[in-house]
Design an enzyme around this catalytic site. Structure first.
Site, PDB file in Angstrom:
ATOM      1  N   GLY A 170       0.808  -1.225   0.000  1.00  0.00           N
ATOM      2  CA  GLY A 170       0.000   0.000   0.000  1.00  0.00           C
ATOM      3  C   GLY A 170       0.833   1.264   0.000  1.00  0.00           C
ATOM      4  O   GLY A 170       0.332   2.337  -0.314  1.00  0.00           O
ATOM      5  N   VAL A 226      12.707  29.556   7.887  1.00  0.00           N
ATOM      6  CA  VAL A 226      13.045  28.890   9.145  1.00  0.00           C
ATOM      7  C   VAL A 226      14.563  28.896   9.284  1.00  0.00           C
ATOM      8  O   VAL A 226      15.278  28.456   8.381  1.00  0.00           O
ATOM      9  CB  VAL A 226      12.498  27.445   9.175  1.00  0.00           C
ATOM     10  CG1 VAL A 226      12.958  26.718  10.425  1.00  0.00           C
ATOM     11  CG2 VAL A 226      10.982  27.448   9.087  1.00  0.00           C
ATOM     12  N   ASP A 234       6.071   8.106  -7.459  1.00  0.00           N
ATOM     13  CA  ASP A 234       6.886   9.216  -6.931  1.00  0.00           C
ATOM     14  C   ASP A 234       8.360   9.122  -7.319  1.00  0.00           C
ATOM     15  O   ASP A 234       9.042  10.140  -7.392  1.00  0.00           O
ATOM     16  CB  ASP A 234       6.821   9.242  -5.395  1.00  0.00           C
ATOM     17  CG  ASP A 234       5.481   9.741  -4.881  1.00  0.00           C
ATOM     18  OD1 ASP A 234       4.546   9.882  -5.689  1.00  0.00           O
ATOM     19  OD2 ASP A 234       5.374   9.974  -3.667  1.00  0.00           O
ATOM     20  N   MET A 293       4.114  12.968  -8.047  1.00  0.00           N
ATOM     21  CA  MET A 293       3.998  12.622  -6.626  1.00  0.00           C
ATOM     22  C   MET A 293       2.557  12.606  -6.134  1.00  0.00           C
ATOM     23  O   MET A 293       2.232  13.100  -5.056  1.00  0.00           O
ATOM     24  CB  MET A 293       4.856  13.551  -5.762  1.00  0.00           C
ATOM     25  CG  MET A 293       6.330  13.440  -6.089  1.00  0.00           C
ATOM     26  SD  MET A 293       7.369  13.488  -4.625  1.00  0.00           S
ATOM     27  CE  MET A 293       8.988  13.158  -5.319  1.00  0.00           C
ATOM     28  N   HIS A 316     -29.460  17.514 -10.843  1.00  0.00           N
ATOM     29  CA  HIS A 316     -29.854  18.712 -10.103  1.00  0.00           C
ATOM     30  C   HIS A 316     -30.645  18.294  -8.875  1.00  0.00           C
ATOM     31  O   HIS A 316     -31.483  17.395  -8.983  1.00  0.00           O
ATOM     32  CB  HIS A 316     -30.719  19.606 -11.005  1.00  0.00           C
ATOM     33  CG  HIS A 316     -31.329  20.749 -10.268  1.00  0.00           C
ATOM     34  ND1 HIS A 316     -30.618  21.884  -9.958  1.00  0.00           N
ATOM     35  CD2 HIS A 316     -32.579  20.930  -9.740  1.00  0.00           C
ATOM     36  CE1 HIS A 316     -31.399  22.721  -9.292  1.00  0.00           C
ATOM     37  NE2 HIS A 316     -32.588  22.164  -9.142  1.00  0.00           N
TER      38      HIS A 316
HETATM   39  P1  NAI Z   1       4.582  20.401  -1.111  1.00  0.00           P
HETATM   40  O1  NAI Z   1       5.589  20.449  -2.174  1.00  0.00           O
HETATM   41  O2  NAI Z   1       3.149  20.275  -1.437  1.00  0.00           O
HETATM   42  O3  NAI Z   1       4.708  21.717  -0.189  1.00  0.00           O
HETATM   43  C1  NAI Z   1       5.879  22.067   0.474  1.00  0.00           C
HETATM   44  C2  NAI Z   1       5.808  23.520   0.877  1.00  0.00           C
HETATM   45  O4  NAI Z   1       6.896  23.787   1.753  1.00  0.00           O
HETATM   46  C3  NAI Z   1       5.945  24.483  -0.289  1.00  0.00           C
HETATM   47  O5  NAI Z   1       4.908  25.423  -0.237  1.00  0.00           O
HETATM   48  C4  NAI Z   1       7.311  25.116  -0.078  1.00  0.00           C
HETATM   49  O6  NAI Z   1       7.366  26.452  -0.522  1.00  0.00           O
HETATM   50  C5  NAI Z   1       7.459  25.047   1.442  1.00  0.00           C
HETATM   51  N1  NAI Z   1       8.836  25.034   1.927  1.00  0.00           N
HETATM   52  C6  NAI Z   1       9.891  24.363   1.425  1.00  0.00           C
HETATM   53  N2  NAI Z   1      10.979  24.574   2.211  1.00  0.00           N
HETATM   54  C7  NAI Z   1      10.583  25.370   3.229  1.00  0.00           C
HETATM   55  C8  NAI Z   1      11.241  25.910   4.371  1.00  0.00           C
HETATM   56  N3  NAI Z   1      12.529  25.669   4.633  1.00  0.00           N
HETATM   57  N4  NAI Z   1      10.529  26.712   5.209  1.00  0.00           N
HETATM   58  C9  NAI Z   1       9.210  26.957   4.965  1.00  0.00           C
HETATM   59  N5  NAI Z   1       8.558  26.484   3.910  1.00  0.00           N
HETATM   60  C10 NAI Z   1       9.210  25.667   3.068  1.00  0.00           C
HETATM   61  O7  NAI Z   1       5.068  19.229  -0.142  1.00  0.00           O
HETATM   62  P2  NAI Z   1       4.311  18.409   0.985  1.00  0.00           P
HETATM   63  O8  NAI Z   1       3.176  19.198   1.545  1.00  0.00           O
HETATM   64  O9  NAI Z   1       5.380  17.958   1.906  1.00  0.00           O
HETATM   65  O10 NAI Z   1       3.698  17.179   0.202  1.00  0.00           O
HETATM   66  C11 NAI Z   1       4.574  16.265  -0.426  1.00  0.00           C
HETATM   67  C12 NAI Z   1       3.945  15.570  -1.610  1.00  0.00           C
HETATM   68  O11 NAI Z   1       2.870  14.760  -1.204  1.00  0.00           O
HETATM   69  C13 NAI Z   1       3.431  16.564  -2.616  1.00  0.00           C
HETATM   70  O12 NAI Z   1       3.997  16.249  -3.852  1.00  0.00           O
HETATM   71  C14 NAI Z   1       1.958  16.353  -2.614  1.00  0.00           C
HETATM   72  O13 NAI Z   1       1.416  16.478  -3.926  1.00  0.00           O
HETATM   73  C15 NAI Z   1       1.775  14.950  -2.071  1.00  0.00           C
HETATM   74  N6  NAI Z   1       0.540  14.902  -1.303  1.00  0.00           N
HETATM   75  C16 NAI Z   1      -0.649  14.932  -1.959  1.00  0.00           C
HETATM   76  C17 NAI Z   1      -1.827  14.957  -1.253  1.00  0.00           C
HETATM   77  C18 NAI Z   1      -3.103  15.045  -1.992  1.00  0.00           C
HETATM   78  O14 NAI Z   1      -3.135  14.779  -3.183  1.00  0.00           O
HETATM   79  N7  NAI Z   1      -4.197  15.421  -1.357  1.00  0.00           N
HETATM   80  C19 NAI Z   1      -1.859  14.912   0.194  1.00  0.00           C
HETATM   81  C20 NAI Z   1      -0.564  14.940   0.772  1.00  0.00           C
HETATM   82  C21 NAI Z   1       0.575  14.912   0.041  1.00  0.00           C
END
Ligand code: NAI
Length: 453
Positions: free
Chosen positions: A36, A237, A306, A312, A439
């Protein structure tokens, strides 16, 4: 000797294994952990389980607006986590059963590619060596932990967590600091805000939700702020302390107190330690290079999910695995990355497909971009007191083709595949107008909007 060895049993791997077996390939699936992958065990499914509980709790808190009274509604986070465990267990068991039914051999061990010869590839898993004529690499990704001073120590001491650990945290932190306002950060911020934590999101960009259409991202931001989430945008950060996260904002050094920290700043493809170098598979910026048939530079080796760093998303991974298998079976197939939808399961939900306001500008496309309130839908008004949802259409001017659809508002996650169909099939506005939508639904706003654009 197998026809196909698949490395990694996440959405790309297990789905491809089933399709390959149905297509007549003698298939071996090698997975080191539970079947999974991240999606089922520590990603999509567990987060949706948590978010559903939060949604019920939110509804209970706001029920009076709908004429329903609940006295003292409460949420038991520990029980939510236990339920999540049961949901995951059921689904992981289901995948095991599907593999058995399809006749896929599953080996539970980490696999390493050892080499190739004229007959195919050798993969070692546990103490055994297996041979396969073809190889599909679906090893997924892991959470990125950047070299921010103090962060590694914070992860080791469990003060800071990735998506994996936070889904098993049984206590509710009073103050949660989320580093990264992308998809994971926002979904978890939504959950913990709903169940009572004081959530602060530190994001280095000037907006949340990354590549999401800017108008939608702004509405989502407003909704979160209204719920009490604090955003520090454009913040860098600088270090993680024992009970705080330090950051720089507008040239000033500041500190956000925390009882727990979530690191969600993106993911890295899992290409290390699997023996890619033994057969010369090409990687670029840490991800396996693939074409739209999911072929790598090595003949007989494909990579889906991924690990190729393209999208991803679990649903892209499913399709990529299928495209790879179809090509192996001699049925030509290609990935269309333009029409894959994306969803953020916050409350309200965000869903999108195709071009955004920003990509239209960046690519210089001649397109009409217009937004419509979801209040055109009777059902939306009936179910969303004070809702500010919209649907945004992006239509190419020359042929009136639908090239992008973006929504914020509940059910968006379930509606977007219809829009993805329009984008994938390159439907014109006038063609969508002729389709009968049910609808009253929220989705019918898309059809209505086609008459206004
Ligand atoms: P993400 O790439 O979506 O977001 C990471 C965020 O962190 C960005 O906005 C970036 O600007 C910010 N960032 C990077 N370095 C930073 C720093 N040092 N300080 C502050 N901000 C910083 O990555 P995330 O949320 O970790 O998700 C990872 C992957 O998992 C993504 O590719 C996402 O598409 C996938 N995912 C998809 C979901 C869905 O389809 N609903 C749910 C959860 C994850």
């Amino acid at each position: 000797m197998y026809d196909l060895i698949i490395l990694g049993g996440g959405p790309a791997g297990y789905n491809a294994a089933e399709r390959a077996a149905h297509g007549g390939l003698k298939t071996l699936l090698i997975e080191g952990r539970a079947l999974g992958g991240v999606c089922l065990n520590e990603g999509c499914v567990p987060t949706k389980t948590l978010l559903y509980s939060a949604k019920i709790f939110d509804y209970a808190k706001h029920s009076a607006e709908y004429g329903v009274k609940f006295e003292n509604a409460s949420i038991d986070h520990s029980a939510v986590i236990d339920r999540k465990g049961r949901v995951v267990k059921t689904l992981v068991g289901g995948i095991g059963a599907s593999m058995k039914r399809a006749g896929v051999t599953v080996v539970n061990a980490y696999g390493t590619i050892m080499g190739k010869d004229a007959s195919g590839f050798t993969v070692k898993a546990g103490d055994e060596e297996y041979k396969g004529a073809k190889l599909l690499i679906c090893t997924g990704s892991t959470a990125a932990v950047p070299p921010i001073p103090g962060l590694r120590e914070a992860v080791d001491s469990a003060f800071a967590m990735t998506n994996r650990e936070i889904l098993d945290m049984k206590n509710v932190p009073e103050k949660l600091v989320v580093i990264g306002g992308g998809v994971i950060g926002l979904e978890m911020a939504s959950y913990f805000n709903s169940i009572g934590s004081k959530v602060t999101v530190i994001e280095m960009l000037d907006h949340i939700a990354g590549p999401t259409d800017s108008e939608i991202s702004k509405i989502l931001y407003k909704n979160y702020v209204k719920k009490g989430v604090t955003f520090l945008l454009g913040a860098k950060v600088t270090s993680v302390g024992k009970d705080c996260v330090n950051y720089e904002l507008n040239g000033k050094e500041e500190s956000a107190p925390a009882d727990a920290v979530l690191v969600s700043i993106g993911r890295r493809a899992m290409t290390q330690g699997i023996g890619l170098e033994n057969i010369g598979v090409l990687t670029e910026r840490g991800a396996i290079v693939t074409n739209d048939k999911l072929e790598t530079n090595v003949s007989g080796v494909w990579a889906a999910g991924d690990v190729n760093g393209k999208s991803m998303l679990a649903h892209t991974a499913y399709r990529e695995g299928e495209v790879a298998v179809n090509n192996m079976l001699g049925k030509p197939d290609r990935m269309n990355y333009n029409s894959g939808p994306a969803v953020i399961y916050t409350n309200p939900e965000v869903a999108s497909v195709g071009e955004t306001t920003e990509t239209v500008k960046a690519k210089g496309l001649d397109a009409k971009v217009e937004s419509f309130t979801l209040k055109y839908s009777g059902r939306y008004i009936a179910e969303n007191e004070g809702g500010d949802g919209i649907v945004k259409l992006i239509i190419d001017k020359e042929h009136r083709k639908v090239i992008g659809v973006h929504m914020i508002g509940n059910y968006a996650s379930e509606i977007i595949y219809g829009a993805a169909l329009m984008v994938d099939r390159e439907m014109r506005v006038e063609q969508v107008q002729k389709i009968v939508f049910p609808h009253p639904t929220v989705g019918e706003v898309i059809r209505e909007a086609m008459f206004m654009i």
